[in-house]
Design a protein around this motif. Sequence first.
Motif, PDB file in Angstrom:
ATOM      1  N   SER A   1       0.829  -1.202   0.000  1.00 16.67           N
ATOM      2  CA  SER A   1       0.000   0.000   0.000  1.00 16.67           C
ATOM      3  C   SER A   1       0.868   1.259   0.000  1.00 16.67           C
ATOM      4  N   ARG A   2       1.909   1.258   0.807  1.00 21.86           N
ATOM      5  CA  ARG A   2       2.787   2.425   0.892  1.00 21.86           C
ATOM      6  C   ARG A   2       3.470   2.701  -0.444  1.00 21.86           C
TER       7      ARG A   2
ATOM      8  N   ASP B   1       0.803   3.986  -2.820  1.00 19.24           N
ATOM      9  CA  ASP B   1       0.249   5.268  -2.375  1.00 19.24           C
ATOM     10  C   ASP B   1       0.991   6.450  -2.972  1.00 19.24           C
TER      11      ASP B   1
ATOM     12  N   LYS C   1      -1.154   8.846  -5.626  1.00 14.39           N
ATOM     13  CA  LYS C   1      -1.475  10.225  -5.249  1.00 14.39           C
ATOM     14  C   LYS C   1      -1.286  11.183  -6.418  1.00 14.39           C
TER      15      LYS C   1
ATOM     16  N   ALA D   1      -6.053   6.669  -4.152  1.00 12.91           N
ATOM     17  CA  ALA D   1      -5.466   6.062  -2.956  1.00 12.91           C
ATOM     18  C   ALA D   1      -5.595   4.544  -3.076  1.00 12.91           C
ATOM     19  N   PRO D   2      -4.706   3.780  -2.435  1.00 14.93           N
ATOM     20  CA  PRO D   2      -4.776   2.321  -2.526  1.00 14.93           C
ATOM     21  C   PRO D   2      -6.128   1.737  -2.125  1.00 14.93           C
TER      22      PRO D   2
END
Length: 154
Positions: free
Chosen positions: A22-23, A26, A30, A35-36
Amino acid sequence: MIDFQKTLSAGHMTSRAARLFSRVADRRLKLIGMAPGQLPVYYELAKGAQLTQKALAEAAAVEQPTMAATLSRMERDGLLNRAPDLKDKRSSLFSLTPAALGNAALVRQIIDDGNNAALAGFSDAEQAALLDMLNRIIANLDGSNSPDTALPPK
């Protein structure tokens, strides 16, 4: 005292991997206003579908209030169109805007890049085995095999 070894916990390691995926996504998502957490909706609607909130919540395996908030944010950010459901006046149908659909190749590239980074050094057989095991874990926890989440009485 409990000796908890995180690296031996499938739940912990899966959760950590998911947060890292996710990070990575992300940062790049963006740049296109996503967003994830919106990806499950995007995946379903990128097929050209028009779906209800209920159908999207089921597909994403989230609760209705969570999906309502996700859809509101995506609509606010110009990613979704909302239209009345002619079959059910109480429902709306959601679809991706042309701008959101225009980002499909970029979204796909972002996801592919994240997967490629995560699986660097894995053979094709290892990747297939990992996906098979993850699918089995999901099936185990998503169905009747899942343990009751209530804590035992003290």
